[in-house]
Design a protein around this motif. Structure first.
Motif, PDB file in Angstrom:
ATOM      1  N   TYR A 187      32.294  43.768  56.305  1.00  0.00           N
ATOM      2  CA  TYR A 187      32.153  44.754  55.226  1.00  0.00           C
ATOM      3  C   TYR A 187      31.153  44.186  54.225  1.00  0.00           C
ATOM      4  O   TYR A 187      31.259  43.021  53.842  1.00  0.00           O
ATOM      5  N   HIS A 212      37.346  44.030  57.576  1.00  0.00           N
ATOM      6  CA  HIS A 212      37.223  43.207  56.369  1.00  0.00           C
ATOM      7  C   HIS A 212      37.159  44.141  55.159  1.00  0.00           C
ATOM      8  O   HIS A 212      36.771  45.303  55.280  1.00  0.00           O
ATOM      9  N   ARG A 268      36.864  38.046  48.701  1.00  0.00           N
ATOM     10  CA  ARG A 268      36.210  38.301  47.424  1.00  0.00           C
ATOM     11  C   ARG A 268      34.826  38.890  47.650  1.00  0.00           C
ATOM     12  O   ARG A 268      34.401  39.833  47.011  1.00  0.00           O
ATOM     13  N   GLY A 269      34.087  38.302  48.594  1.00  0.00           N
ATOM     14  CA  GLY A 269      32.698  38.714  48.836  1.00  0.00           C
ATOM     15  C   GLY A 269      31.740  37.838  48.070  1.00  0.00           C
ATOM     16  O   GLY A 269      32.097  37.236  47.043  1.00  0.00           O
ATOM     17  N   ASP A 270      30.529  37.739  48.584  1.00  0.00           N
ATOM     18  CA  ASP A 270      29.500  36.942  47.905  1.00  0.00           C
ATOM     19  C   ASP A 270      28.962  37.695  46.703  1.00  0.00           C
ATOM     20  O   ASP A 270      28.982  38.921  46.665  1.00  0.00           O
ATOM     21  N   ALA A 306      39.857  36.649  46.051  1.00  0.00           N
ATOM     22  CA  ALA A 306      40.470  37.277  47.225  1.00  0.00           C
ATOM     23  C   ALA A 306      41.991  37.365  47.059  1.00  0.00           C
ATOM     24  O   ALA A 306      42.624  38.321  47.530  1.00  0.00           O
ATOM     25  N   TYR A 343      37.433  27.475  54.155  1.00  0.00           N
ATOM     26  CA  TYR A 343      36.143  26.776  54.240  1.00  0.00           C
ATOM     27  C   TYR A 343      36.365  25.299  54.555  1.00  0.00           C
ATOM     28  O   TYR A 343      36.699  24.522  53.652  1.00  0.00           O
ATOM     29  N   HIS A 352      34.383  25.764  49.745  1.00  0.00           N
ATOM     30  CA  HIS A 352      33.543  26.919  49.399  1.00  0.00           C
ATOM     31  C   HIS A 352      32.374  26.419  48.545  1.00  0.00           C
ATOM     32  O   HIS A 352      32.578  25.587  47.645  1.00  0.00           O
ATOM     33  N   ASP A 382      39.350  23.544  46.194  1.00  0.00           N
ATOM     34  CA  ASP A 382      39.270  24.756  47.015  1.00  0.00           C
ATOM     35  C   ASP A 382      40.582  24.972  47.785  1.00  0.00           C
ATOM     36  O   ASP A 382      41.063  26.098  47.926  1.00  0.00           O
ATOM     37  N   ASN A 387      43.140  26.336  45.551  1.00  0.00           N
ATOM     38  CA  ASN A 387      42.921  27.778  45.385  1.00  0.00           C
ATOM     39  C   ASN A 387      43.351  28.560  46.631  1.00  0.00           C
ATOM     40  O   ASN A 387      43.827  29.694  46.539  1.00  0.00           O
ATOM     41  N   LYS A 414      45.994  31.898  47.459  1.00  0.00           N
ATOM     42  CA  LYS A 414      45.764  33.037  48.362  1.00  0.00           C
ATOM     43  C   LYS A 414      46.961  33.231  49.298  1.00  0.00           C
ATOM     44  O   LYS A 414      47.376  34.351  49.572  1.00  0.00           O
TER      45      LYS A 414
END
Ligand code: FAD
Length: 286
Positions: free
Chosen positions: A49, A78, A108-110, A124, A144, A148, A157, A160, A164
């Motif tokens: 997406y 996604h 979340r997306g870039d 996210a 990641y 990330h 990360d 975090n 999630k």
């Protein structure tokens, strides 16, 4: 079927990722691709997406729905949230629900330069928590192995990532990586931090030179010397690069399966021959 039910059955889950065509008229080509991709009988297929909103996003749900109805394979559409409002997320969820889709990769997306965020979802985990209140969806998340790129350290990360999971994510798909040792070190840290959901290893065979700089710039994956030697030697010889890139990815996957990884998530780049070559090489190991 909720995708987390696939795991823990003594086999390695094998899943594929595809992206929608840029324009609606590319959809027939995508179905020719899917005819061939689905021949490898993946456990599920995820559909990307676009973070900044694009025509292709309208196709994500439609393609996911067709993966289910035409091919009888579980889809994982996604959804990114940084630029979406709650209303837009609600509309997307309603569409998925109407198509009988039960699983979503919550992202979340870039960041997109010069684009205003909606301000309604920062991470996210916010999206996963919101989806959890909105219906009977199973949320998958991204992770990641090398951290990330925006995060100051892998440990932060992973802290975090725990947020999630606490927001309801039931399994994770990893960013691509080229050094399995990075993935194993990440797994050890994640497990020690109490992240006990299944984690699939994301593998992208490098089959053309154009991919390389884009990938390294976008996802920050480090390049082991063994891999750099392949690129240096074959970057101007497309057929040899394809063969060497496939051999490298298959070697990575063989080692991951042997070490008992929960799943392999293959970034197919909509190239059925990539999925078929991997499948032929590893199907008896899965
Ligand atoms: P998050 O989990 O929100 O993390 C982003 C950053 O915020 C990290 O640095 C994290 O440490 C930090 N963070 C997270 N939660 C918190 C918190 N509560 N407090 C403070 N900091 C926090 N992009 C697309 O546009 N479309 C796609 O379809 C797509 N598919 C992907 C599939 C996979 C398997 C992967 C690995 C990535 C995909 N991406 C996609 C890329 C992804 O959108 C980017 O990597 C994005 O920058 C981060 O998304 P995320 O969901 O991991 O974000």
């Amino acid at each position: 079927m909720k995708l987390h039910e696939l795991f823990g059955k003594g086999r390695t889950v094998f899943s594929l990722e595809i992206f929608p065509p840029k324009r609606t008229d590319g959809i027939e080509t995508l179905y020719t691709t899917l005819d061939r991709l689905t021949a490898v009988k993946p456990d599920y297929i995820s559909v990307t997406y676009g973070a900044g909103g694009s025509a292709a996003n309208n196709l994500t749900c439609r393609i996911a729905s067709d993966i289910r109805s035409r091919y009888g394979i579980e889809p994982l559409p996604h959804l990114t949230c940084l630029y979406n409002t709650r209303g837009q997320v609600d509309a997307y969820l309603a569409e998925l629900s109407a198509a009988g889709i039960e699983n979503i990769l919550a992202l979340r997306g870039d960041r997109v330069a010069d684009m205003e965020v909606s301000g309604e979802f920062a991470h996210a985990s916010d999206l996963a928590a919101y989806i959890g209140q909105r219906g009977d969806f199973n949320c998958v998340g991204a992770c990641y192995p090398e951290g990330h790129p925006e995060c100051p350290s892998l440990d932060t990360d992973i802290d975090n990532l725990k947020i999630k999971l606490d927001a309801g994510v039931t399994h994770l798909n990893s960013q691509l990586f080229f050094n399995n040792e990075d993935f194993y070190a990440f797994l050890d840290k994640a497990r020690a931090r109490g992240i006990n959901v299944p984690i699939e290893a994301g593998i992208m065979p490098v089959i053309n030179a154009r991919q390389i700089s884009r990938m390294v710039a976008n996802c920050g994956a480090s390049m082991p010397a063994k891999f750099a030697r392949i690129i240096a030697r074959y970057e101007n010889d497309p057929q040899a690069l394809m063969d060497a890139g496939m051999a490298y990815a298959i070697d990575q996957i063989t080692d991951l399966i042997a070490s008992g990884v929960d799943g392999i998530h293959l970034y197919t780049m909509n190239r059925p021959e990539v999925a078929s070559r991997v499948w032929e090489a590893v199907k008896n190991m899965l």
